[in-house]
Design a protein around this motif. Sequence first.
Motif, PDB file in Angstrom:
ATOM      1  N   GLU A  15      45.172  44.085  46.912  1.00 20.57           N
ATOM      2  CA  GLU A  15      45.371  45.241  47.809  1.00 20.57           C
ATOM      3  C   GLU A  15      45.448  46.544  47.022  1.00 20.57           C
ATOM      4  O   GLU A  15      44.924  47.574  47.457  1.00 20.57           O
ATOM      5  CB  GLU A  15      46.633  45.039  48.648  1.00 20.57           C
ATOM      6  CG  GLU A  15      46.460  44.002  49.733  1.00 20.57           C
ATOM      7  CD  GLU A  15      47.769  43.654  50.448  1.00 20.57           C
ATOM      8  OE1 GLU A  15      48.860  44.070  49.990  1.00 20.57           O
ATOM      9  OE2 GLU A  15      47.683  42.937  51.467  1.00 20.57           O
ATOM     10  N   ILE A  16      46.105  46.505  45.872  1.00 16.92           N
ATOM     11  CA  ILE A  16      46.198  47.715  45.042  1.00 16.92           C
ATOM     12  C   ILE A  16      44.815  48.102  44.532  1.00 16.92           C
ATOM     13  O   ILE A  16      44.429  49.269  44.578  1.00 16.92           O
ATOM     14  CB  ILE A  16      47.199  47.509  43.879  1.00 16.92           C
ATOM     15  CG1 ILE A  16      48.621  47.434  44.429  1.00 16.92           C
ATOM     16  CG2 ILE A  16      47.067  48.626  42.845  1.00 16.92           C
ATOM     17  CD1 ILE A  16      49.665  46.977  43.417  1.00 16.92           C
ATOM     18  N   ARG A  17      44.068  47.129  44.068  1.00 14.09           N
ATOM     19  CA  ARG A  17      42.702  47.411  43.582  1.00 14.09           C
ATOM     20  C   ARG A  17      41.845  47.990  44.711  1.00 14.09           C
ATOM     21  O   ARG A  17      41.071  48.923  44.497  1.00 14.09           O
ATOM     22  CB  ARG A  17      42.070  46.152  43.021  1.00 14.09           C
ATOM     23  CG  ARG A  17      42.625  45.788  41.664  1.00 14.09           C
ATOM     24  CD  ARG A  17      41.919  44.582  41.113  1.00 14.09           C
ATOM     25  NE  ARG A  17      42.228  44.431  39.694  1.00 14.09           N
ATOM     26  CZ  ARG A  17      41.767  43.459  38.956  1.00 14.09           C
ATOM     27  NH1 ARG A  17      40.969  42.548  39.462  1.00 14.09           N
ATOM     28  NH2 ARG A  17      42.087  43.391  37.686  1.00 14.09           N
ATOM     29  N   ALA A  22      39.156  52.563  47.238  1.00 17.39           N
ATOM     30  CA  ALA A  22      38.954  53.417  48.416  1.00 17.39           C
ATOM     31  C   ALA A  22      39.216  54.881  48.064  1.00 17.39           C
ATOM     32  O   ALA A  22      38.499  55.776  48.534  1.00 17.39           O
ATOM     33  CB  ALA A  22      39.878  52.965  49.550  1.00 17.39           C
ATOM     34  N   GLU A  23      40.210  55.108  47.241  1.00 20.08           N
ATOM     35  CA  GLU A  23      40.527  56.457  46.783  1.00 20.08           C
ATOM     36  C   GLU A  23      39.346  57.065  46.033  1.00 20.08           C
ATOM     37  O   GLU A  23      38.980  58.220  46.245  1.00 20.08           O
ATOM     38  CB  GLU A  23      41.727  56.352  45.831  1.00 20.08           C
ATOM     39  CG  GLU A  23      42.740  57.420  45.968  1.00 20.08           C
ATOM     40  CD  GLU A  23      43.947  57.078  45.103  1.00 20.08           C
ATOM     41  OE1 GLU A  23      43.797  57.021  43.873  1.00 20.08           O
ATOM     42  OE2 GLU A  23      45.027  56.872  45.675  1.00 20.08           O
ATOM     43  N   LYS A  24      38.765  56.268  45.151  1.00 19.16           N
ATOM     44  CA  LYS A  24      37.633  56.759  44.364  1.00 19.16           C
ATOM     45  C   LYS A  24      36.438  57.058  45.263  1.00 19.16           C
ATOM     46  O   LYS A  24      35.749  58.067  45.071  1.00 19.16           O
ATOM     47  CB  LYS A  24      37.252  55.763  43.281  1.00 19.16           C
ATOM     48  CG  LYS A  24      36.183  56.334  42.362  1.00 19.16           C
ATOM     49  CD  LYS A  24      36.044  55.577  41.097  1.00 19.16           C
ATOM     50  CE  LYS A  24      35.050  56.289  40.190  1.00 19.16           C
ATOM     51  NZ  LYS A  24      34.907  55.644  38.925  1.00 19.16           N
ATOM     52  N   TYR A  30      40.127  59.417  41.165  1.00 18.26           N
ATOM     53  CA  TYR A  30      41.418  58.843  41.548  1.00 18.26           C
ATOM     54  C   TYR A  30      42.446  59.947  41.746  1.00 18.26           C
ATOM     55  O   TYR A  30      42.603  60.820  40.917  1.00 18.26           O
ATOM     56  CB  TYR A  30      41.909  57.857  40.490  1.00 18.26           C
ATOM     57  CG  TYR A  30      40.985  56.680  40.342  1.00 18.26           C
ATOM     58  CD1 TYR A  30      41.000  55.643  41.265  1.00 18.26           C
ATOM     59  CD2 TYR A  30      40.074  56.617  39.297  1.00 18.26           C
ATOM     60  CE1 TYR A  30      40.132  54.570  41.146  1.00 18.26           C
ATOM     61  CE2 TYR A  30      39.209  55.540  39.169  1.00 18.26           C
ATOM     62  CZ  TYR A  30      39.244  54.527  40.095  1.00 18.26           C
ATOM     63  OH  TYR A  30      38.389  53.472  39.984  1.00 18.26           O
ATOM     64  N   ASP A  31      43.139  59.891  42.881  1.00 17.85           N
ATOM     65  CA  ASP A  31      44.245  60.793  43.173  1.00 17.85           C
ATOM     66  C   ASP A  31      45.440  59.906  43.509  1.00 17.85           C
ATOM     67  O   ASP A  31      45.943  59.898  44.616  1.00 17.85           O
ATOM     68  CB  ASP A  31      43.892  61.714  44.345  1.00 17.85           C
ATOM     69  CG  ASP A  31      45.042  62.645  44.688  1.00 17.85           C
ATOM     70  OD1 ASP A  31      45.810  63.001  43.780  1.00 17.85           O
ATOM     71  OD2 ASP A  31      45.184  62.999  45.879  1.00 17.85           O
ATOM     72  N   ASN A  63      39.565  54.329  33.136  1.00 20.66           N
ATOM     73  CA  ASN A  63      39.638  55.232  34.289  1.00 20.66           C
ATOM     74  C   ASN A  63      40.761  56.262  34.215  1.00 20.66           C
ATOM     75  O   ASN A  63      40.722  57.261  34.929  1.00 20.66           O
ATOM     76  CB  ASN A  63      39.763  54.409  35.572  1.00 20.66           C
ATOM     77  CG  ASN A  63      38.476  53.701  35.882  1.00 20.66           C
ATOM     78  OD1 ASN A  63      37.518  54.314  36.341  1.00 20.66           O
ATOM     79  ND2 ASN A  63      38.412  52.414  35.588  1.00 20.66           N
ATOM     80  N   PHE A  64      41.763  56.019  33.380  1.00 26.69           N
ATOM     81  CA  PHE A  64      42.888  56.956  33.226  1.00 26.69           C
ATOM     82  C   PHE A  64      43.151  57.169  31.729  1.00 26.69           C
ATOM     83  O   PHE A  64      44.237  56.874  31.239  1.00 26.69           O
ATOM     84  CB  PHE A  64      44.144  56.397  33.910  1.00 26.69           C
ATOM     85  CG  PHE A  64      43.973  56.130  35.377  1.00 26.69           C
ATOM     86  CD1 PHE A  64      44.081  57.151  36.310  1.00 26.69           C
ATOM     87  CD2 PHE A  64      43.685  54.853  35.832  1.00 26.69           C
ATOM     88  CE1 PHE A  64      43.927  56.904  37.664  1.00 26.69           C
ATOM     89  CE2 PHE A  64      43.517  54.589  37.180  1.00 26.69           C
ATOM     90  CZ  PHE A  64      43.640  55.622  38.110  1.00 26.69           C
ATOM     91  N   PRO A  65      42.150  57.677  30.990  1.00 28.31           N
ATOM     92  CA  PRO A  65      42.283  57.755  29.534  1.00 28.31           C
ATOM     93  C   PRO A  65      43.411  58.666  29.035  1.00 28.31           C
ATOM     94  O   PRO A  65      43.930  58.444  27.941  1.00 28.31           O
ATOM     95  CB  PRO A  65      40.911  58.275  29.082  1.00 28.31           C
ATOM     96  CG  PRO A  65      40.352  58.981  30.273  1.00 28.31           C
ATOM     97  CD  PRO A  65      40.891  58.257  31.470  1.00 28.31           C
ATOM     98  N   ASP A  66      43.793  59.656  29.812  1.00 34.56           N
ATOM     99  CA  ASP A  66      44.844  60.585  29.381  1.00 34.56           C
ATOM    100  C   ASP A  66      46.208  60.269  29.964  1.00 34.56           C
ATOM    101  O   ASP A  66      47.153  61.029  29.796  1.00 34.56           O
ATOM    102  CB  ASP A  66      44.461  62.028  29.763  1.00 34.56           C
ATOM    103  CG  ASP A  66      43.184  62.466  29.071  1.00 34.56           C
ATOM    104  OD1 ASP A  66      42.929  61.989  27.947  1.00 34.56           O
ATOM    105  OD2 ASP A  66      42.437  63.265  29.663  1.00 34.56           O
TER     106      ASP A  66
END
Length: 195
Positions: A15-17, A22-24, A30-31, A63-66
């Motif tokens: 569900e999280i994935r 869906a966000e993307k 991603y937000d 996807n979240f390198p920083d």
Amino acid sequence: MTPKQIERLQKKISEIRQALAAEKRKYGGYDDSRGLRYLPTRSFIQLSDYKGGLTYLRWFSKNFPDDAGFPDFLFEWTIILFKNGKPNEAAKKAFETFCANTYLFDKFFARPIVPIDKYEWSNLAAPGFTEHFTYSGKQPELADFSEWLANLIASPEFESRSKQYIEIYKRLKTEQDRETRHYLLMQARQLEEGT
């Protein structure tokens, strides 16, 4: 763990994935202001699915390198790396975990939490700072990790780097000069990155 509990955890990860995907699709990126991206690692550890956890963390890094992550998340990342036979990467992540919260290892090993008189920001020393931290050095499934971590944090290199890091933040608590603060923060960042 019962088959029903396993199924529930697997469903939670799925569900999280789906929510992140869906966000993307919706935003073109991603937000994740809800912080969903930090939750699957706990489920992977509960399932003892360390390979799945490592696959997820590779996706996370891409996807979240920083994204620095939260202390609990970094700790879980350390466990997953260790359980996948990556002790050098796990050692680096353990130091990042220490930098994110200098008290977390004391909590894990059930040592008394003694606040250090230093500049604190996300490195919370207040009572209850690890309310959601549910890991313990006494958990049977983490016995090998616990032994490894105890040896790591007692090593001369880790002790030296952690003492330097704490000294920097002790100085930052009282230092008013802007240039000196900048220099100290650069030193701390270099320690965090292992450079």
